[in-house]
Scaffold this motif. Structure first.
Motif, PDB file in Angstrom:
ATOM      1  N   VAL A  87      -1.924   5.884  -2.653  1.00  0.00           N
ATOM      2  CA  VAL A  87      -1.408   6.080  -1.297  1.00  0.00           C
ATOM      3  C   VAL A  87       0.097   5.801  -1.277  1.00  0.00           C
ATOM      4  CG1 VAL A  87      -1.501   5.236   1.086  1.00  0.00           C
ATOM      5  CG2 VAL A  87      -3.614   5.553  -0.213  1.00  0.00           C
ATOM      6  N   PHE A  88       0.504   4.705  -1.902  1.00  0.00           N
ATOM      7  CA  PHE A  88       1.918   4.350  -1.963  1.00  0.00           C
ATOM      8  C   PHE A  88       2.725   5.443  -2.664  1.00  0.00           C
ATOM      9  CE2 PHE A  88       5.369   2.540  -4.539  1.00  0.00           C
ATOM     10  CZ  PHE A  88       6.203   2.112  -3.521  1.00  0.00           C
ATOM     11  N   LEU A  89       2.258   5.883  -3.841  1.00  0.00           N
ATOM     12  CA  LEU A  89       2.978   6.912  -4.588  1.00  0.00           C
ATOM     13  C   LEU A  89       3.046   8.227  -3.819  1.00  0.00           C
ATOM     14  CD1 LEU A  89       1.687   6.222  -8.194  1.00  0.00           C
ATOM     15  CD2 LEU A  89       3.998   5.816  -7.308  1.00  0.00           C
ATOM     16  N   ARG A  90       1.955   8.605  -3.200  1.00  0.00           N
ATOM     17  CA  ARG A  90       1.933   9.842  -2.421  1.00  0.00           C
ATOM     18  C   ARG A  90       2.923   9.745  -1.252  1.00  0.00           C
ATOM     19  NH1 ARG A  90      -3.206  10.410  -2.217  1.00  0.00           N
ATOM     20  NH2 ARG A  90      -3.559   9.323  -0.256  1.00  0.00           N
ATOM     21  N   ALA A  91       2.963   8.594  -0.596  1.00  0.00           N
ATOM     22  CA  ALA A  91       3.855   8.410   0.548  1.00  0.00           C
ATOM     23  C   ALA A  91       5.326   8.427   0.124  1.00  0.00           C
ATOM     24  CB  ALA A  91       3.532   7.098   1.269  1.00  0.00           C
ATOM     25  N   ILE A  92       5.654   7.726  -0.946  1.00  0.00           N
ATOM     26  CA  ILE A  92       7.047   7.676  -1.380  1.00  0.00           C
ATOM     27  C   ILE A  92       7.504   9.035  -1.905  1.00  0.00           C
ATOM     28  CG2 ILE A  92       6.774   6.836  -3.757  1.00  0.00           C
ATOM     29  CD1 ILE A  92       9.253   5.292  -1.381  1.00  0.00           C
ATOM     30  N   ARG A  93       6.599   9.761  -2.599  1.00  0.00           N
ATOM     31  CA  ARG A  93       6.930  11.121  -3.053  1.00  0.00           C
ATOM     32  C   ARG A  93       7.205  12.032  -1.866  1.00  0.00           C
ATOM     33  NH1 ARG A  93       2.301  10.804  -6.834  1.00  0.00           N
ATOM     34  NH2 ARG A  93       3.186  10.030  -8.767  1.00  0.00           N
TER      35      ARG A  93
ATOM     36  N   GLU B  17      10.655  15.365   1.078  1.00  0.00           N
ATOM     37  CA  GLU B  17      10.856  15.961   2.398  1.00  0.00           C
ATOM     38  C   GLU B  17      12.012  15.301   3.148  1.00  0.00           C
ATOM     39  OE1 GLU B  17       7.077  16.114   4.446  1.00  0.00           O
ATOM     40  OE2 GLU B  17       6.105  17.055   2.735  1.00  0.00           O
ATOM     41  N   ARG B  18      11.728  14.294   3.911  1.00  0.00           N
ATOM     42  CA  ARG B  18      12.720  13.706   4.814  1.00  0.00           C
ATOM     43  C   ARG B  18      13.963  13.175   4.110  1.00  0.00           C
ATOM     44  NH1 ARG B  18      16.287  11.866   7.050  1.00  0.00           N
ATOM     45  NH2 ARG B  18      16.441  10.867   9.088  1.00  0.00           N
ATOM     46  N   LEU B  19      13.807  12.580   2.944  1.00  0.00           N
ATOM     47  CA  LEU B  19      14.945  11.973   2.254  1.00  0.00           C
ATOM     48  C   LEU B  19      15.496  12.842   1.114  1.00  0.00           C
ATOM     49  CD1 LEU B  19      13.647   8.287   2.156  1.00  0.00           C
ATOM     50  CD2 LEU B  19      15.193   9.354   3.813  1.00  0.00           C
TER      51      LEU B  19
END
Length: 156
Positions: A130-136, A141-143
């Motif tokens: 979940v963490f890796l998917r979110a940071i990716r 996208e946004r960053l």
């Protein structure tokens, strides 16, 4: 930099900066064991296929032209990479990883993988993906704009 504390309110920039700083320091220490910098590791990693120019690798790494030339000079002096003329444009230089560079790169990838495993082991197993998917997603996208705006430092 002040240490995070349990009572400190969540501050995304602070948390990401702190994590990045700590991870970069550990990564740099691991790469130093091999006599290379994290930037050199990133350049070798991207050059492994032999089909990218030094300009393309610099763009992928977020490294300016001067820094890229210095990094490649160091890699060539160490016998880890070489620049060869691109067949389609004799002014452009492709970056090739030498056999010695391949060996160092394999060791560097093992160090990076161990570090990643060690860092992620801090999280409960169910949270890691979940963490890796979110940071990716944030980075893709946004960053994603920071990589091309010239604001961010080297990502290699």
């Amino acid at each position: 930099m002040e240490s995070p504390s349990p009572g400190r309110p969540s501050d995304l920039m602070f948390l990401l900066s702190w994590a990045s700083h700590a991870l970069r320091a550990e990564h740099a220490a691991g790469m130093a064991e091999l006599g290379i910098s994290p930037r050199a590791y990133g350049v070798l990693l991207r050059a492994r296929g032999g089909d990218l120019t030094q300009r393309q690798i610099g763009e992928l790494c977020g490294v300016d032209k001067t820094t890229m030339v210095v990094t490649l000079d160091q890699l060539e002096a160490s016998g880890l990479a070489r620049r060869v003329p691109a067949p389609s444009d004799r002014r452009a230089r492709l970056v090739e990883v030498t056999p010695q560079g391949e060996r160092v790169l394999d060791q560097a990838r093992q160090i990076a993988a161990r570090l990643e495993t060690d860092v992620l082991a801090t999280l409960p197993e169910a949270d890691r993906e979940v963490f890796l998917r979110a940071i990716r997603r944030l980075v893709d996208e946004r960053l994603s704009g920071a990589r091309t705006s010239g604001v961010a430092g080297s990502v290699c």
